[in-house]
Structures are given as C-alpha cells and as structure tokens.
Design a protein around this motif. Structure first.
Motif, short mmCIF file in Angstrom:
data_model
loop_
_atom_site.label_atom_id
_atom_site.label_comp_id
_atom_site.label_asym_id
_atom_site.label_seq_id
_atom_site.Cartn_x
_atom_site.Cartn_y
_atom_site.Cartn_z
N PRO A 17 115.58 50.81 49.73
CA PRO A 17 114.82 49.85 48.99
C PRO A 17 113.22 50.06 49.60
N GLU A 18 112.82 50.16 50.86
CA GLU A 18 111.47 50.08 51.50
C GLU A 18 111.07 51.43 50.88
N GLU A 21 110.18 51.16 47.32
CA GLU A 21 108.75 50.17 47.01
C GLU A 21 107.60 51.28 47.18
N LYS A 22 107.70 51.87 48.48
CA LYS A 22 106.44 52.57 48.76
C LYS A 22 106.32 53.78 47.80
N MET A 24 107.02 53.66 44.58
CA MET A 24 106.75 53.05 43.37
C MET A 24 105.14 52.60 43.50
N ALA A 25 104.65 52.34 44.47
CA ALA A 25 103.25 51.91 44.92
C ALA A 25 102.54 53.28 44.69
#
Length: 103
Positions: A17-18, A21-22, A24-25
């Motif tokens: 998940p981390e 998120e990276k 997606m950013a």
C-alpha cells in the motif's frame, strides 16, 4: 488543439500500500503538471478480451493495455515529449501515443 491518447502497456504493479501511494503521487504529479493539457487523467485497465472476426480471446492480445489518459498538445512531437515523463517508464512499461483523429 489536437488530442492524443496515451495507451499504457506493461510495467509492474505496486507491491505494498505504501508503494501504491508513492506511485499514485508520481502519476498525479506528472499528469497534474500538464495542467489543462491533461484532458482525462484516465484509469488503469483490468483484464481484457480481444474481439476479432474469428472470435474472442481472453488474453488481451500480444501487448495488453494497462491504462490510458487523454491529453492535448500542439503536435505529435510535443505529445511524445510529454509522455517521456510517465511514471510507467520507470517500472518497465511503455506509452503508446496516438492522435485522436477528429471526425
């Protein structure tokens, strides 16, 4: 101004998940940096089927699409230059750039 389809192929999916998120950013920064030229930020694509006159194949073809976006640019060369910043390239993916022809 002409519109261009970015068809994403390949690349690896985030494993945590981390990492998701990276990634997606990175995508939001790249596409968001285009401002009004990013007409449709698009979406990832799920499993696909290929429909032909001979039937339907479940494999998505020889180079299945993994996502898409729609941008505008003054010409193909500019659209290609814009695509060079795509985060998919850093994970082994490619970006197919095609003009969306006006009818």
């Amino acid at each position: 101004m002409p519109k261009y389809i970015y068809a994403y192929h390949g690349g690896s999916a985030p494993e945590t998940p981390e990492e998701g998120e990276k990634v997606m950013a990175q995508w939001m920064s790249w596409l968001g940096g285009m401002g009004e030229d990013a007409l449709d930020m698009g979406n990832p694509a799920g499993p696909s089927k290929t429909v032909s006159a001979g039937g339907v194949a479940d494999d998505g073809g020889s180079n299945p699409i993994s996502g898409y976006s729609l941008v505008q640019a003054p010409d193909m060369d500019t659209a290609v230059e814009m695509a060079k910043g795509c985060p998919a390239l850093s994970s082994g993916g490619t970006v197919e750039v095609a003009e969306a022809m006006e009818m």
